[in-house]
Enzyme design. Sequence first.
Site, PDB file in Angstrom:
ATOM      1  N   GLY A   9      -2.824  10.612  11.539  1.00 50.05           N
ATOM      2  CA  GLY A   9      -2.388   9.282  11.092  1.00 50.05           C
ATOM      3  C   GLY A   9      -1.432   8.654  12.093  1.00 50.05           C
ATOM      4  N   ILE A  14       4.731   5.136  10.646  1.00 48.68           N
ATOM      5  CA  ILE A  14       5.670   6.190  11.051  1.00 48.68           C
ATOM      6  C   ILE A  14       5.064   7.080  12.142  1.00 48.68           C
ATOM      7  CG2 ILE A  14       6.941   8.197  10.167  1.00 48.68           C
ATOM      8  CD1 ILE A  14       6.806   6.596   7.361  1.00 48.68           C
ATOM      9  N   GLY A  15       3.756   7.356  12.032  1.00 47.05           N
ATOM     10  CA  GLY A  15       3.088   8.205  13.022  1.00 47.05           C
ATOM     11  C   GLY A  15       3.133   7.575  14.408  1.00 47.05           C
ATOM     12  N   TYR A 187       0.064  10.685  -5.963  1.00 47.20           N
ATOM     13  CA  TYR A 187       0.852  10.689  -4.713  1.00 47.20           C
ATOM     14  C   TYR A 187       2.008  11.676  -4.836  1.00 47.20           C
ATOM     15  CZ  TYR A 187       3.605   8.847  -0.789  1.00 47.20           C
ATOM     16  OH  TYR A 187       4.318   8.716   0.385  1.00 47.20           O
TER      17      TYR A 187
HETATM   18  N1  LIG Z   1       6.212   4.122   4.123  1.00 50.88           N
HETATM   19  C1  LIG Z   1       7.013   4.823   3.350  1.00 50.88           C
HETATM   20  O1  LIG Z   1       7.949   4.276   2.720  1.00 50.88           O
HETATM   21  C2  LIG Z   1       6.824   6.280   3.207  1.00 50.88           C
HETATM   22  C3  LIG Z   1       5.743   6.953   3.771  1.00 50.88           C
HETATM   23  N2  LIG Z   1       5.632   8.316   3.627  1.00 50.88           N
HETATM   24  C4  LIG Z   1       4.521   9.044   4.234  1.00 50.88           C
HETATM   25  O2  LIG Z   1       4.478   8.757   5.615  1.00 50.88           O
HETATM   26  C5  LIG Z   1       3.169   9.020   6.117  1.00 50.88           C
HETATM   27  C6  LIG Z   1       2.753   7.890   7.025  1.00 50.88           C
HETATM   28  O3  LIG Z   1       2.597   6.725   6.254  1.00 50.88           O
HETATM   29  P1  LIG Z   1       3.058   5.290   6.720  1.00 50.88           P
HETATM   30  O4  LIG Z   1       3.340   5.286   8.167  1.00 50.88           O
HETATM   31  O5  LIG Z   1       4.112   4.852   5.791  1.00 50.88           O
HETATM   32  O6  LIG Z   1       1.790   4.430   6.341  1.00 50.88           O
HETATM   33  P2  LIG Z   1       0.567   3.900   7.229  1.00 50.88           P
HETATM   34  O7  LIG Z   1      -0.444   3.473   6.258  1.00 50.88           O
HETATM   35  O8  LIG Z   1       1.044   2.962   8.253  1.00 50.88           O
HETATM   36  O9  LIG Z   1       0.109   5.219   7.981  1.00 50.88           O
HETATM   37  C7  LIG Z   1      -0.733   6.150   7.397  1.00 50.88           C
HETATM   38  C8  LIG Z   1      -1.590   6.728   8.495  1.00 50.88           C
HETATM   39  O10 LIG Z   1      -2.433   7.728   7.924  1.00 50.88           O
HETATM   40  C9  LIG Z   1      -3.759   7.443   8.312  1.00 50.88           C
HETATM   41  N3  LIG Z   1      -4.725   7.953   7.372  1.00 50.88           N
HETATM   42  C10 LIG Z   1      -4.882   7.654   6.066  1.00 50.88           C
HETATM   43  N4  LIG Z   1      -5.927   8.300   5.555  1.00 50.88           N
HETATM   44  C11 LIG Z   1      -6.448   9.034   6.553  1.00 50.88           C
HETATM   45  C12 LIG Z   1      -7.555   9.897   6.670  1.00 50.88           C
HETATM   46  N5  LIG Z   1      -8.360  10.165   5.630  1.00 50.88           N
HETATM   47  N6  LIG Z   1      -7.802  10.484   7.858  1.00 50.88           N
HETATM   48  C13 LIG Z   1      -7.011  10.238   8.916  1.00 50.88           C
HETATM   49  N7  LIG Z   1      -5.972   9.408   8.882  1.00 50.88           N
HETATM   50  C14 LIG Z   1      -5.692   8.815   7.725  1.00 50.88           C
HETATM   51  C15 LIG Z   1      -3.831   5.934   8.413  1.00 50.88           C
HETATM   52  O11 LIG Z   1      -4.968   5.540   9.151  1.00 50.88           O
HETATM   53  P3  LIG Z   1      -5.696   4.109   8.903  1.00 50.88           P
HETATM   54  O12 LIG Z   1      -4.930   3.133   9.741  1.00 50.88           O
HETATM   55  O13 LIG Z   1      -7.069   4.362   9.371  1.00 50.88           O
HETATM   56  O14 LIG Z   1      -5.576   3.828   7.450  1.00 50.88           O
HETATM   57  C16 LIG Z   1      -2.516   5.668   9.104  1.00 50.88           C
HETATM   58  O15 LIG Z   1      -2.606   5.894  10.476  1.00 50.88           O
HETATM   59  C17 LIG Z   1       2.284   9.209   4.889  1.00 50.88           C
HETATM   60  O16 LIG Z   1       2.048  10.582   4.685  1.00 50.88           O
HETATM   61  C18 LIG Z   1       3.136   8.665   3.748  1.00 50.88           C
HETATM   62  O17 LIG Z   1       2.849   9.273   2.525  1.00 50.88           O
HETATM   63  C19 LIG Z   1       6.549   9.032   2.926  1.00 50.88           C
HETATM   64  C20 LIG Z   1       7.605   8.418   2.340  1.00 50.88           C
HETATM   65  C21 LIG Z   1       7.834   7.008   2.445  1.00 50.88           C
HETATM   66  C1  LIG Z   2      14.022  -3.556  -3.210  1.00 48.45           C
HETATM   67  C2  LIG Z   2      13.633  -4.346  -4.385  1.00 48.45           C
HETATM   68  C3  LIG Z   2      14.585  -5.351  -4.886  1.00 48.45           C
HETATM   69  C4  LIG Z   2      12.461  -4.211  -5.017  1.00 48.45           C
HETATM   70  C5  LIG Z   2      11.420  -3.213  -4.672  1.00 48.45           C
HETATM   71  C6  LIG Z   2      11.069  -2.342  -5.862  1.00 48.45           C
HETATM   72  C7  LIG Z   2      10.027  -1.270  -5.576  1.00 48.45           C
HETATM   73  C8  LIG Z   2       8.767  -1.902  -5.069  1.00 48.45           C
HETATM   74  C9  LIG Z   2      10.574  -0.196  -4.608  1.00 48.45           C
HETATM   75  C10 LIG Z   2      11.847   0.469  -5.156  1.00 48.45           C
HETATM   76  C11 LIG Z   2      11.844   1.903  -4.678  1.00 48.45           C
HETATM   77  C12 LIG Z   2      10.704   1.938  -3.672  1.00 48.45           C
HETATM   78  C13 LIG Z   2      10.175   3.241  -3.152  1.00 48.45           C
HETATM   79  C14 LIG Z   2       8.863   3.351  -2.724  1.00 48.45           C
HETATM   80  C15 LIG Z   2       7.926   2.197  -2.889  1.00 48.45           C
HETATM   81  C16 LIG Z   2       8.590   0.852  -3.243  1.00 48.45           C
HETATM   82  C17 LIG Z   2       9.659   1.025  -4.296  1.00 48.45           C
HETATM   83  C18 LIG Z   2       9.018   1.559  -5.556  1.00 48.45           C
HETATM   84  C19 LIG Z   2       8.274   4.655  -2.247  1.00 48.45           C
HETATM   85  C20 LIG Z   2       7.551   5.275  -3.429  1.00 48.45           C
HETATM   86  C21 LIG Z   2       7.250   4.465  -1.118  1.00 48.45           C
HETATM   87  C22 LIG Z   2       6.610   5.756  -0.702  1.00 48.45           C
HETATM   88  C23 LIG Z   2       7.481   6.958  -0.748  1.00 48.45           C
HETATM   89  O1  LIG Z   2       6.976   8.000  -0.341  1.00 48.45           O
HETATM   90  C24 LIG Z   2       8.820   6.952  -1.357  1.00 48.45           C
HETATM   91  C25 LIG Z   2       9.818   7.756  -0.566  1.00 48.45           C
HETATM   92  C26 LIG Z   2       9.359   5.572  -1.674  1.00 48.45           C
HETATM   93  C27 LIG Z   2      10.529   5.673  -2.663  1.00 48.45           C
HETATM   94  C28 LIG Z   2      11.163   4.345  -2.962  1.00 48.45           C
END
Ligand SMILES: NC(=O)C1=CN([C@@H]2O[C@H](COP(=O)(O)OP(=O)(O)OC[C@H]3O[C@@H](n4cnc5c(N)ncnc54)[C@H](OP(=O)(O)O)[C@@H]3O)[C@@H](O)[C@H]2O)C=CC1
Ligand SMILES: CC(C)=CCC[C@@H](C)[C@H]1CC[C@H]2C3=C(CC[C@]12C)[C@@]1(C)CCC(=O)[C@@H](C)[C@@H]1CC3
Length: 342
Positions: A9, A14-15, A187
Amino acid sequence: MERVVLITGANSGIGLALCERLLTEDSQLRLCLACRNMQRAEAARSALLTSHSNAHVDLLQLDVGSVQSVLSAAQEVKARYNRIDFLYLNAGIMPNPQLDLNAFFKGLFSRNVVRMFATAEGILTQQDRLNSDGLQEVFATNLFGHFLLIRELEPLLSRLVWTSSSNARRSAFSMEDMQHREGRESYSSSKYASDMLSLALNRQKNSQGLFSSVICPGLVMTNLTYGILPSFFWTLIMPVMWLIRIFTNTFTLTPHNGAEALHWLFLQNPESLDPRAKYHSLTSGLGTNYTQPRQMDIDEGASDVLYSKLLELEKEVRRKLSEENADEEMSAVKYGLLTLQT
Ligand SMILES: NC(=O)C1=CN([C@@H]2O[C@H](COP(=O)(O)OP(=O)(O)OC[C@H]3O[C@@H](n4cnc5c(N)ncnc54)[C@H](OP(=O)(O)O)[C@@H]3O)[C@@H](O)[C@H]2O)C=CC1
Ligand SMILES: CC(C)=CCC[C@@H](C)[C@H]1CC[C@H]2C3=C(CC[C@]12C)[C@@]1(C)CCC(=O)[C@@H](C)[C@@H]1CC3
């Protein structure tokens, strides 16, 4: 010697930010971007080469949600590299997220408000579905595909780093339903399972020189969060989010900040790490990034049970795949004979 780092990814969020940070840290690295969509992978590679013109950036076609794709990609990796110094298990999905606004507004005025913003506990659900391998899609992508990749590449590996989440919660996971067929928190369940698997891998494999760690990047603006609320809305409420960051340092917000713990782990000696800790990327109200370990809520016994269940599922999936391949070969032979006769 040139170090090899494989990141799943890696084409966005993040990746991709991690790739940038690693190349800034060590321009001699060989990065392998493992992505399902080669067009997006090419675009990511071009972006990296714009800022690091002499970098070694390879691409690998990998859909972690497909058993066949993982097995083929693993063959390709074994043919290309003698070893993988770091494997970042970062690809992840959160399909059809639904925000419970009622619970959100109630949470705003409760004692748990900071926890709610840090973990999204009780306010977020998802709708999962079966994939073509007959597995739940979130489980297959966030956990099982990565497990299979590790199993295939084990002799080449020394360090594993999982992008988990503070949304991982024990109560969302059930050992009897590890794929989360029943619930609506696939998730959270898959991320809790990855925390458990990391601990189990450390218990089983540290003596053979394989070390696994988990991180949480915090709340980061990426395609994943744009699936929860549209990007213009996030932009609109950005000042509020900077304000919230004063109370919860988990609002890292940018992919660069979110990749902090992933980068930090790259610089650590594996023996100095705590297998029961999740390493959190945090950003202070003033915008300073740092990494902090926090203890995970996991039983060692349960993590071993999950490991055995994953091994069983792996056997089952491989058997099914070889039966399918044998059927296909048989029909190809029959078809060949038929065309010969006519
Ligand atoms: N954003 C956040 O707030 C948080 C994110 N995370 C975790 O961080 C990681 C990265 O996510 P994030 O950067 O946020 O989101 P993005 O959607 O930007 O990145 C996810 C990446 O995973 C790839 N991906 C998804 N499905 C597959 C698959 N089947 N095979 C190969 N690659 C795949 C996507 O590719 P494609 O572009 O093709 O979809 C993309 O490059 C995830 O594991 C997510 O759960 C954890 C906590 C918080
Ligand atoms: C910030 C305000 C005013 C509103 C946003 C509310 C929600 C959409 C937001 C609050 C906590 C967030 C959160 C995530 C998604 C968006 C929220 C629910 C995550 C679940 C995203 C993916 C993850 O893996 C978690 C670490 C995040 C935890 C906090």
